[in-house]
Scaffold this motif. Structure first.
Motif, PDB file in Angstrom:
ATOM      1  N   ILE A 106       0.895  -1.196  -0.075  1.00 21.08           N
ATOM      2  CA  ILE A 106      -0.016   0.002  -0.207  1.00 21.08           C
ATOM      3  C   ILE A 106       0.888   1.226  -0.029  1.00 21.08           C
ATOM      4  O   ILE A 106       1.832   1.340   0.687  1.00 21.08           O
ATOM      5  CB  ILE A 106      -1.050  -0.140   1.115  1.00 21.08           C
ATOM      6  N   ASP A 107       0.648   2.356  -0.719  1.00 25.38           N
ATOM      7  CA  ASP A 107       1.455   3.365  -1.155  1.00 25.38           C
ATOM      8  C   ASP A 107       1.078   4.366  -0.203  1.00 25.38           C
ATOM      9  O   ASP A 107       0.088   4.421   0.325  1.00 25.38           O
ATOM     10  CB  ASP A 107       1.639   3.678  -2.579  1.00 25.38           C
ATOM     11  N   ASP A 108       1.902   5.485  -0.164  1.00 23.57           N
ATOM     12  CA  ASP A 108       1.810   6.669   0.888  1.00 23.57           C
ATOM     13  C   ASP A 108       0.436   7.380   0.266  1.00 23.57           C
ATOM     14  O   ASP A 108      -0.319   7.923   1.211  1.00 23.57           O
ATOM     15  CB  ASP A 108       2.669   7.570   0.756  1.00 23.57           C
ATOM     16  N   ALA A 109      -0.053   7.492  -0.936  1.00 25.68           N
ATOM     17  CA  ALA A 109      -1.195   8.061  -1.228  1.00 25.68           C
ATOM     18  C   ALA A 109      -2.415   7.472  -0.749  1.00 25.68           C
ATOM     19  O   ALA A 109      -3.324   8.149  -0.073  1.00 25.68           O
ATOM     20  CB  ALA A 109      -1.321   8.129  -2.721  1.00 25.68           C
ATOM     21  N   ARG A 110      -2.591   6.217  -0.838  1.00 25.66           N
ATOM     22  CA  ARG A 110      -3.691   5.466  -0.331  1.00 25.66           C
ATOM     23  C   ARG A 110      -3.631   5.468   1.252  1.00 25.66           C
ATOM     24  O   ARG A 110      -4.671   5.506   1.863  1.00 25.66           O
ATOM     25  CB  ARG A 110      -3.584   3.876  -0.478  1.00 25.66           C
ATOM     26  N   LEU A 111      -2.545   5.618   1.784  1.00 27.29           N
ATOM     27  CA  LEU A 111      -2.397   5.650   3.415  1.00 27.29           C
ATOM     28  C   LEU A 111      -2.964   6.903   3.892  1.00 27.29           C
ATOM     29  O   LEU A 111      -3.568   6.987   4.824  1.00 27.29           O
ATOM     30  CB  LEU A 111      -0.881   5.436   3.811  1.00 27.29           C
ATOM     31  N   ASP A 112      -2.666   8.030   3.122  1.00 23.65           N
ATOM     32  CA  ASP A 112      -3.143   9.326   3.329  1.00 23.65           C
ATOM     33  C   ASP A 112      -4.716   9.284   3.263  1.00 23.65           C
ATOM     34  O   ASP A 112      -5.339   9.876   4.296  1.00 23.65           O
ATOM     35  CB  ASP A 112      -2.430  10.196   2.350  1.00 23.65           C
ATOM     36  N   GLU A 113      -5.313   8.800   2.312  1.00 21.51           N
ATOM     37  CA  GLU A 113      -6.731   8.545   2.156  1.00 21.51           C
ATOM     38  C   GLU A 113      -7.373   7.864   3.490  1.00 21.51           C
ATOM     39  O   GLU A 113      -8.207   8.086   3.855  1.00 21.51           O
ATOM     40  CB  GLU A 113      -7.177   7.759   0.837  1.00 21.51           C
ATOM     41  N   LEU A 114      -6.628   6.659   3.839  1.00 24.71           N
ATOM     42  CA  LEU A 114      -7.022   6.198   5.129  1.00 24.71           C
ATOM     43  C   LEU A 114      -6.789   6.659   6.413  1.00 24.71           C
ATOM     44  O   LEU A 114      -6.988   6.166   7.437  1.00 24.71           O
ATOM     45  CB  LEU A 114      -6.434   4.596   5.101  1.00 24.71           C
TER      46      LEU A 114
END
Length: 117
Positions: A106-114
């Protein structure tokens, strides 16, 4: 002034964060060691943690027998950013989850969304 905490107490927070992982996630973590370092590397001095390895989504069949991937938590930076032990416990938990997410690809962009960036 940074929050003060013994190494043993800090390690306990890391253990608690790992123990709090859902079983469905914890059982899928493969060949990873979690380590606490005092300082972040000079090339990225402000980071709280880093995943050093090959994400499960990128591993080939020949990955068996390799040295474990590493999750490094940077104690001084985590202590510096937190005002209370409770805040530190939350930030350690978020950082552990963030780095384990990288293990799963899981990349940083998706982690930010979460909410884990």
């Amino acid at each position: 002034m940074p929050l003060q905490m013994s190494h043993a107490e800090f390690d306990r927070l890391v253990d608690e964060a790992l123990d709090a992982l859902p079983v469905e996630i914890a059982t899928r973590v493969d060949n990873v060691v979690v380590l606490v370092e005092e300082q972040a590397p000079p090339e990225d001095p402000d980071i709280l943690g880093i995943y050093d390895g090959v994400a499960l989504t990128e591993r080939g069949a020949n990955h068996a027998g390799d040295l474990p991937d590493r999750i490094l938590l940077f104690r001084a930076n985590l202590l510096e950013m937190c005002a209370t032990p409770e805040e530190l416990a939350d930030e350690v938990r978020i950082t552990v989850v963030h780095e384990i997410a990288h293990h799963f690809g899981i990349d940083d962009a998706r982690l930010d969304e979460l909410g884990y960036a």
